[in-house]
Design a protein around this motif. Structure first.
Motif, PDB file in Angstrom:
ATOM      1  N   ILE A  52       0.979  -1.170  -0.105  1.00  0.00           N
ATOM      2  CA  ILE A  52       0.015   0.053  -0.142  1.00  0.00           C
ATOM      3  C   ILE A  52       0.787   1.359  -0.024  1.00  0.00           C
ATOM      4  O   ILE A  52       1.771   1.344   0.829  1.00  0.00           O
ATOM      5  CB  ILE A  52      -0.870  -0.167   1.163  1.00  0.00           C
ATOM      6  CG1 ILE A  52      -1.831  -1.296   1.200  1.00  0.00           C
ATOM      7  CG2 ILE A  52      -1.945   1.587   1.337  1.00  0.00           C
ATOM      8  CD1 ILE A  52      -2.795  -1.494   2.497  1.00  0.00           C
ATOM      9  N   ILE A  53       0.491   2.071  -1.064  1.00  0.00           N
ATOM     10  CA  ILE A  53       1.431   3.394  -1.013  1.00  0.00           C
ATOM     11  C   ILE A  53       0.545   4.516  -0.940  1.00  0.00           C
ATOM     12  O   ILE A  53      -0.609   4.751  -1.305  1.00  0.00           O
ATOM     13  CB  ILE A  53       2.010   3.672  -2.356  1.00  0.00           C
ATOM     14  CG1 ILE A  53       2.691   2.397  -3.014  1.00  0.00           C
ATOM     15  CG2 ILE A  53       2.819   5.021  -2.514  1.00  0.00           C
ATOM     16  CD1 ILE A  53       4.123   2.311  -2.495  1.00  0.00           C
ATOM     17  N   SER A  54       1.203   5.357   0.100  1.00  0.00           N
ATOM     18  CA  SER A  54      -0.039   6.765   0.172  1.00  0.00           C
ATOM     19  C   SER A  54       1.246   8.031   0.204  1.00  0.00           C
ATOM     20  O   SER A  54       2.327   7.878   0.163  1.00  0.00           O
ATOM     21  CB  SER A  54      -0.433   6.848   1.633  1.00  0.00           C
ATOM     22  OG  SER A  54       0.422   6.829   2.742  1.00  0.00           O
ATOM     23  N   SER A  55       0.711   8.963  -0.081  1.00  0.00           N
ATOM     24  CA  SER A  55       1.567  10.268  -0.204  1.00  0.00           C
ATOM     25  C   SER A  55       0.792  11.540   0.002  1.00  0.00           C
ATOM     26  O   SER A  55      -0.637  11.478  -0.257  1.00  0.00           O
ATOM     27  CB  SER A  55       2.063  10.355  -1.736  1.00  0.00           C
ATOM     28  OG  SER A  55       2.871  11.533  -1.787  1.00  0.00           O
ATOM     29  N   GLN A  56       1.236  12.544   0.464  1.00  0.00           N
ATOM     30  CA  GLN A  56       0.620  13.995   0.689  1.00  0.00           C
ATOM     31  C   GLN A  56       0.308  14.445  -0.862  1.00  0.00           C
ATOM     32  O   GLN A  56      -0.177  15.622  -1.005  1.00  0.00           O
ATOM     33  CB  GLN A  56       1.047  14.709   1.747  1.00  0.00           C
ATOM     34  CG  GLN A  56       2.438  15.957   1.365  1.00  0.00           C
ATOM     35  CD  GLN A  56       3.698  15.400   0.461  1.00  0.00           C
ATOM     36  OE1 GLN A  56       3.457  14.008   0.524  1.00  0.00           O
ATOM     37  NE2 GLN A  56       4.602  16.193   0.427  1.00  0.00           N
ATOM     38  N   ALA A  57       1.265  14.059  -1.583  1.00  0.00           N
ATOM     39  CA  ALA A  57       1.327  14.735  -2.906  1.00  0.00           C
ATOM     40  C   ALA A  57       0.313  14.105  -3.763  1.00  0.00           C
ATOM     41  O   ALA A  57       0.110  12.956  -4.002  1.00  0.00           O
ATOM     42  CB  ALA A  57       2.729  14.351  -3.739  1.00  0.00           C
ATOM     43  N   PRO A  61       1.143   8.796  -9.208  1.00  0.00           N
ATOM     44  CA  PRO A  61       0.341   7.625  -9.056  1.00  0.00           C
ATOM     45  C   PRO A  61       0.687   6.844  -7.802  1.00  0.00           C
ATOM     46  O   PRO A  61       1.833   6.888  -7.217  1.00  0.00           O
ATOM     47  CB  PRO A  61       0.767   6.762 -10.235  1.00  0.00           C
ATOM     48  CG  PRO A  61       2.245   7.304 -10.553  1.00  0.00           C
ATOM     49  CD  PRO A  61       2.208   8.895 -10.315  1.00  0.00           C
ATOM     50  N   LEU A  62      -0.261   6.263  -7.092  1.00  0.00           N
ATOM     51  CA  LEU A  62      -0.411   5.319  -5.830  1.00  0.00           C
ATOM     52  C   LEU A  62      -0.334   3.980  -6.005  1.00  0.00           C
ATOM     53  O   LEU A  62      -0.376   3.153  -5.246  1.00  0.00           O
ATOM     54  CB  LEU A  62      -1.186   5.979  -4.746  1.00  0.00           C
ATOM     55  CG  LEU A  62      -0.993   7.606  -4.366  1.00  0.00           C
ATOM     56  CD1 LEU A  62      -2.120   8.082  -3.498  1.00  0.00           C
ATOM     57  CD2 LEU A  62       0.244   7.613  -3.943  1.00  0.00           C
ATOM     58  N   ASP A  63      -0.432   3.438  -7.535  1.00  0.00           N
ATOM     59  CA  ASP A  63      -0.553   2.172  -7.819  1.00  0.00           C
ATOM     60  C   ASP A  63       0.690   1.548  -8.016  1.00  0.00           C
ATOM     61  O   ASP A  63       1.662   2.080  -7.987  1.00  0.00           O
ATOM     62  CB  ASP A  63      -1.958   1.978  -8.697  1.00  0.00           C
ATOM     63  CG  ASP A  63      -1.732   3.066 -10.186  1.00  0.00           C
ATOM     64  OD1 ASP A  63      -0.615   3.524  -9.936  1.00  0.00           O
ATOM     65  OD2 ASP A  63      -2.821   3.024 -10.953  1.00  0.00           O
ATOM     66  N   GLU A  64       0.563   0.450  -9.021  1.00  0.00           N
ATOM     67  CA  GLU A  64       1.592  -0.331  -9.535  1.00  0.00           C
ATOM     68  C   GLU A  64       2.652   0.744 -10.438  1.00  0.00           C
ATOM     69  O   GLU A  64       3.516   0.151 -10.840  1.00  0.00           O
ATOM     70  CB  GLU A  64       1.339  -1.703 -10.322  1.00  0.00           C
ATOM     71  CG  GLU A  64       0.270  -1.439 -11.437  1.00  0.00           C
ATOM     72  CD  GLU A  64      -1.211  -1.312 -10.865  1.00  0.00           C
ATOM     73  OE1 GLU A  64      -1.932  -1.131 -11.649  1.00  0.00           O
ATOM     74  OE2 GLU A  64      -1.356  -1.521  -9.779  1.00  0.00           O
ATOM     75  N   LYS A  65       1.987   1.910 -10.695  1.00  0.00           N
ATOM     76  CA  LYS A  65       2.786   2.755 -11.747  1.00  0.00           C
ATOM     77  C   LYS A  65       3.804   3.532 -10.752  1.00  0.00           C
ATOM     78  O   LYS A  65       4.742   4.081 -11.259  1.00  0.00           O
ATOM     79  CB  LYS A  65       1.884   3.881 -12.520  1.00  0.00           C
ATOM     80  CG  LYS A  65       1.083   2.824 -13.562  1.00  0.00           C
ATOM     81  CD  LYS A  65       0.368   4.354 -14.302  1.00  0.00           C
ATOM     82  CE  LYS A  65      -0.569   3.930 -15.390  1.00  0.00           C
ATOM     83  NZ  LYS A  65      -2.048   3.776 -14.220  1.00  0.00           N
ATOM     84  N   ASN A  66       3.621   3.446  -9.390  1.00  0.00           N
ATOM     85  CA  ASN A  66       4.311   4.341  -8.550  1.00  0.00           C
ATOM     86  C   ASN A  66       5.767   3.509  -8.495  1.00  0.00           C
ATOM     87  O   ASN A  66       5.985   2.037  -8.127  1.00  0.00           O
ATOM     88  CB  ASN A  66       3.918   4.218  -7.013  1.00  0.00           C
ATOM     89  CG  ASN A  66       4.684   5.432  -6.286  1.00  0.00           C
ATOM     90  OD1 ASN A  66       5.948   5.196  -5.933  1.00  0.00           O
ATOM     91  ND2 ASN A  66       4.257   6.586  -6.108  1.00  0.00           N
ATOM     92  N   LEU A  67       6.888   4.017  -8.605  1.00  0.00           N
ATOM     93  CA  LEU A  67       8.155   3.356  -8.512  1.00  0.00           C
ATOM     94  C   LEU A  67       8.513   2.509  -7.382  1.00  0.00           C
ATOM     95  O   LEU A  67       9.382   1.679  -7.272  1.00  0.00           O
ATOM     96  CB  LEU A  67       9.333   4.426  -9.093  1.00  0.00           C
ATOM     97  CG  LEU A  67       9.324   4.691 -10.531  1.00  0.00           C
ATOM     98  CD1 LEU A  67       9.861   5.859 -11.136  1.00  0.00           C
ATOM     99  CD2 LEU A  67      10.332   3.458 -11.233  1.00  0.00           C
ATOM    100  N   ALA A  68       8.069   3.220  -6.182  1.00  0.00           N
ATOM    101  CA  ALA A  68       8.364   2.754  -4.841  1.00  0.00           C
ATOM    102  C   ALA A  68       7.533   1.371  -4.820  1.00  0.00           C
ATOM    103  O   ALA A  68       8.075   0.322  -4.221  1.00  0.00           O
ATOM    104  CB  ALA A  68       7.779   3.446  -3.691  1.00  0.00           C
TER     105      ALA A  68
END
Ligand SMILES: C[C@@](CO)(OP(=O)(O)O)[C@H](O)COP(=O)(O)OP(=O)(O)OC[C@H]1O[C@@H](n2ccc(N)nc2=O)[C@H](O)[C@@H]1O
Ligand SMILES: Nc1ncnc2c1ncn2[C@@H]1O[C@H](COP(=O)(O)OP(=O)(O)O)[C@@H](O)[C@H]1O
Length: 284
Positions: A52-57, A61-68
């Motif tokens: 699970i990825i979250s960000s204040q920005a 993208p917060l899904d599988e496109k996010n590099l993290a």
């Protein structure tokens, strides 16, 4: 358990393109270093096998496109980790700016998850994993200052340049790295910057020669597409920065400044027409 990792931005003191390769990538010669403008990753193990990825920005993208996310998925698959992780990205690095924000987040996730899960993956293997995610990720894994060749993934560590101030200014446009490389005509590059001269200047700790040796052949493309980047370079020079260059594929322009007394004039002058201006230190 919660752990934290810093993900600093990079700048390219030199970026030369040798040729376009058959695989579509470009063979490059780059001298890269880190600056003290960083995202911060908070990582916490989850009992469920999920990422699970979250960000204040609000604009990444917060899904599988996010590099993290991709970094976490890769490490889980390769090392058969059947636990989950929650990653919060506190974004400070402007996105699609030529500062490798996404690549540095991916690298920080690799380093952090290696610690969180006690995997003891050596740094060179983390770099190999990083290269699967992007050309700039291996450098972001090691940090410091390096000569990068191949498509950017072959690294030779060198000493850090002498400490100085770095003014970063990002005009309000997003530049696609693939688009800039795609428009570059590698066999029509007029003037190639000299990596040998830059390496020698860094080895001697000669700030003036470092400023004189800055060069980036991708400016040929980005400055033509976006004349405001050229204007920004000219303004930074006029305001007194010692050396000025576009970082990576742009559009961020950085200025190296040795004297603190010059900073206020440069910062205030740039803020007149550019909202995103940062004054940071080179990481030494
Ligand atoms: C230009 C540089 C300079 O440091 O940085 P940025 O402007 O992105 O920060 C890098 O070479 C960017 O590295 P990175 O952002 O990791 O690129 P990748 O994801 O590997 O590649 C994105 C696209 O750029 C092109 N590409 C990238 C690297 C390379 N040596 N040759 C290329 O032609 C390819 O079209 C590729 O599909
Ligand atoms: N963690 C992330 N942070 C920023 N951008 C990301 C991230 N993950 C994926 N991206 C995507 O990667 C692209 C390039 O972002 P970034 O790494 O900031 O730029 P650059 O390669 O120019 O330095 C953006 O379009 C963005 O949507």
């Amino acid at each position: 358990m919660k752990i934290y990792e810093k993900a600093p931005a990079k700048i390219n003191l030199l970026l030369d393109v040798i040729r376009k390769r058959e695989d579509g990538y470009h063979e490059v010669e780059m001298i890269m270093t880190m600056v003290d403008l960083a995202d911060r990753l908070e990582m916490e193990e989850l009992p469920r096998d999920t990422i699970i990825i979250s960000s204040q920005a609000g604009y990444i993208p917060l899904d599988e496109k996010n590099l993290a996310f991709q970094a976490a998925k890769l490490i889980k698959e390769r090392y058969d980790v059947r636990k989950g992780v929650y990653i919060h990205l506190d974004k400070k690095i402007p996105v699609a700016a030529g500062l490798a924000g996404g690549s540095s987040d991916a690298a920080a996730a690799l380093r952090g998850l290696n610690r969180l899960w006690g995997l003891q993956i050596p740094e060179d293997e983390l770099c190999r994993l990083g290269a699967e995610l992007g050309s700039d990720v291996p450098f972001c894994v090691t940090g410091g200052t390096a000569l990068a060749t191949g498509r950017g993934e072959k690294l030779e560590k060198i000493e850090n340049p002498p400490g100085c101030w770095v003014v970063l200014a990002k005009p309000p446009i997003n530049v696609s790295t693939a688009d800039v490389y795609g428009k570059l005509r590698a066999n029509e590059i007029g003037r190639h910057p000299s990596a040998a001269n830059m390496l020698s200047a860094i080895r001697r700790g000669d700030f003036n020669d470092i400023c004189a040796g800055l060069g980036n052949v991708l400016e040929d493309v980005t400055l033509k597409l976006y004349p405001e980047v050229l204007q920004l370079k000219e303004s930074m020079q006029r305001l007194g920065a010692d050396g000025v260059l576009m970082s990576g594929s742009g559009p961020t322009v950085f200025g190296l400044v040795s004297k603190e007394a010059k900073l206020a004039r440069i910062y205030n002058g740039l803020r007149g027409f550019c909202k995103e201006v940062y004054v940071v230190r080179m990481l030494t």
